[in-house]
Design a protein around this motif. Structure first.
Motif, short mmCIF file in Angstrom:
data_model
loop_
_atom_site.label_atom_id
_atom_site.label_comp_id
_atom_site.label_asym_id
_atom_site.label_seq_id
_atom_site.Cartn_x
_atom_site.Cartn_y
_atom_site.Cartn_z
N SER B 5 0.82 -1.21 0.00
CA SER B 5 0.00 0.00 0.00
C SER B 5 0.86 1.27 0.00
N ALA B 6 2.16 1.11 0.32
CA ALA B 6 3.05 2.28 0.36
C ALA B 6 3.48 2.74 -1.04
N VAL B 7 3.30 1.88 -2.06
CA VAL B 7 3.79 2.21 -3.41
C VAL B 7 3.12 3.48 -3.93
N GLY B 8 3.93 4.40 -4.44
CA GLY B 8 3.40 5.66 -4.97
C GLY B 8 3.39 6.78 -3.95
N LYS B 9 3.54 6.45 -2.68
CA LYS B 9 3.61 7.50 -1.65
C LYS B 9 4.81 8.40 -1.91
N THR B 10 4.62 9.70 -1.72
CA THR B 10 5.68 10.66 -2.02
C THR B 10 5.91 11.54 -0.80
N GLY B 11 7.18 11.80 -0.51
CA GLY B 11 7.52 12.66 0.62
C GLY B 11 7.46 14.13 0.24
N LYS B 12 7.53 14.99 1.23
CA LYS B 12 7.56 16.43 0.99
C LYS B 12 8.91 16.78 0.35
N PRO B 13 8.94 17.67 -0.67
CA PRO B 13 10.23 18.04 -1.27
C PRO B 13 11.18 18.61 -0.21
N PHE B 14 12.47 18.28 -0.35
CA PHE B 14 13.47 18.83 0.57
C PHE B 14 14.54 19.56 -0.23
N LYS B 15 15.16 20.55 0.41
CA LYS B 15 16.26 21.31 -0.22
C LYS B 15 17.58 20.74 0.28
N MET B 16 18.54 20.68 -0.62
CA MET B 16 19.87 20.21 -0.27
C MET B 16 20.88 21.19 -0.85
N HIS B 17 21.56 21.91 0.03
CA HIS B 17 22.58 22.84 -0.44
C HIS B 17 23.90 22.08 -0.56
N VAL B 18 24.56 22.19 -1.70
CA VAL B 18 25.81 21.45 -1.91
C VAL B 18 26.96 22.29 -1.38
N ASP B 19 27.43 21.87 -0.22
CA ASP B 19 28.39 22.65 0.55
C ASP B 19 29.81 22.10 0.32
N TRP B 20 30.76 23.00 0.10
CA TRP B 20 32.13 22.59 -0.22
C TRP B 20 32.76 21.79 0.93
N SER B 21 32.53 22.24 2.16
CA SER B 21 33.09 21.52 3.32
C SER B 21 32.64 20.07 3.31
N LYS B 22 31.37 19.88 3.01
CA LYS B 22 30.79 18.53 3.01
C LYS B 22 31.37 17.69 1.87
N VAL B 23 31.58 18.33 0.73
CA VAL B 23 32.17 17.62 -0.42
C VAL B 23 33.58 17.16 -0.08
N ARG B 24 34.37 18.05 0.54
CA ARG B 24 35.74 17.68 0.89
C ARG B 24 35.76 16.56 1.93
N GLU B 25 34.89 16.70 2.93
CA GLU B 25 34.81 15.68 3.98
C GLU B 25 34.45 14.32 3.37
N PHE B 26 33.52 14.34 2.43
CA PHE B 26 33.07 13.11 1.79
C PHE B 26 34.19 12.49 0.94
N ALA B 27 34.89 13.35 0.18
CA ALA B 27 36.00 12.86 -0.65
C ALA B 27 37.06 12.18 0.23
N ARG B 28 37.35 12.79 1.39
CA ARG B 28 38.31 12.17 2.32
C ARG B 28 37.81 10.82 2.79
N ALA B 29 36.51 10.75 3.11
CA ALA B 29 35.95 9.52 3.68
C ALA B 29 36.01 8.36 2.68
N ILE B 30 35.92 8.67 1.38
CA ILE B 30 36.02 7.59 0.39
C ILE B 30 37.45 7.47 -0.18
N LYS B 31 38.39 8.11 0.52
CA LYS B 31 39.82 8.02 0.20
C LYS B 31 40.13 8.50 -1.20
#
Lengths: 139, 152
Positions: B5-31
């Protein structure tokens, strides 16, 4: 970044492998912080023991991240059009993981020359931790 | 426990700001020490901006709350496995972009599993568009709830 030259890629070409000689619990914690994946199975020893699991194991997406680097080292960052992973066996602290893959197809799609390939992450026993695939743009 | 019965259910849209600090942290985490993630001048010259790692959209967990989840019933965290993940990219994503994501339940399946007994598979799709309204990516995720904790 610089794209692969479509004409110089052959079906069957191998992606240069990446080997990580022993993944660690701190690797998982760092990935948890970077990704926001705070499922406790990956860092909380008390939680996993209560669930009947001997110790923490890697986030699948941590290992997938290592694999994605093998792909971007090969095709150049910015050129991946599709990346897919299926998780097979879990990756435990101390495991040696090898990320590799090969080109399976050359196509034209969305006005671009593209290659498709299969991917795999193996542990030290030769068991696949991840099986995946990718598609990337070439020059 | 999730069901069909959950098929087709949609969540509320969310905003995601692409932050440089987060990108660098992520790149480090995946070596991945590639300078394109760490040197803005170089990235601008090569690509027109600092790109994001292939699996970076996974960090959208930071930008969503319960209202952004389409809701597919409670999962028992001790019995959850991430089965499969796929990203498809249509346009580049750069540091500084503000993405809008919408997640929907694409399918719910029941399967007889091996080590973990009966399994419920929930497949979600999150579509991301950028601040110009361009569709940039789709992330497809398969989560598995096993009947019992999977033995090592």
């Amino acid at each position: 970044m610089a794209k692969l030259k479509y004409d110089s890629v052959k079906v069957g070409d191998e992606i240069p492998k990446i080997e990580i000689k022993g993944v660690t619990r701190p690797d998982f914690v760092r990935y948890a912080g970077a990704s926001g994946d705070f499922v406790p199975l990956h860092y909380d020893q008390i939680f996993v023991e209560a669930a009947g699991i001997p110790t923490v194991f890697a986030q699948g997406m941590y290992t997938a991240g290592l694999l994605s680097k093998a792909v971007t080292d090969y095709v150049g960052i910015g050129n991946v059009r599709r990346f897919q992973v299926r998780f097979a066996t879990r990756v435990w602290p101390g495991d040696v993981v090898t990320c590799t893959g090969k080109v399976t197809n050359k196509i034209e799609k969305d006005g671009e020359k593209q290659i498709e390939g299969d991917l795999v992450v193996l542990n030290q026993k030769g068991e696949p931790a991840i099986k995946g695939s990718f598609r990337a743009a070439c020059a | 426990m999730a069901d069909k019965s959950a098929v087709g259910k949609t969540g509320k849209p969310f905003k995601m700001h692409v932050d440089w600090s987060k990108v660098r942290e992520f790149a480090r985490a995946i070596k991945d020490p590639n300078p394109i993630y760490f040197d803005q001048e170089l990235a601008k010259k090569e690509l027109g901006g600092v790109p994001v790692p292939v699996t970076f959209l996974q960090t959208s967990a930071f930008w969503t709350d319960e209202t952004s989840s389409p809701g597919f019933g409670g999962f028992d965290m001790r019995r959850i496995l991430h089965g499969e993940q796929e990203f498809e990219f249509f346009k580049p994503i750069f540091v500084g972009d503000t993405l809008t994501g919408v997640t929907k339940v694409a399918d719910v399946l029941e399967k007889e599993g091996g080590r973990g007994g009966k399994m419920t598979l929930v497949i979600t799709e999150t579509e991301y568009s950028n601040q110009k309204g361009e569709k940039v990516a789709i992330a497809r995720s398969t989560l598995i709830e096993t009947g019992q904790a999977v033995k090592a």
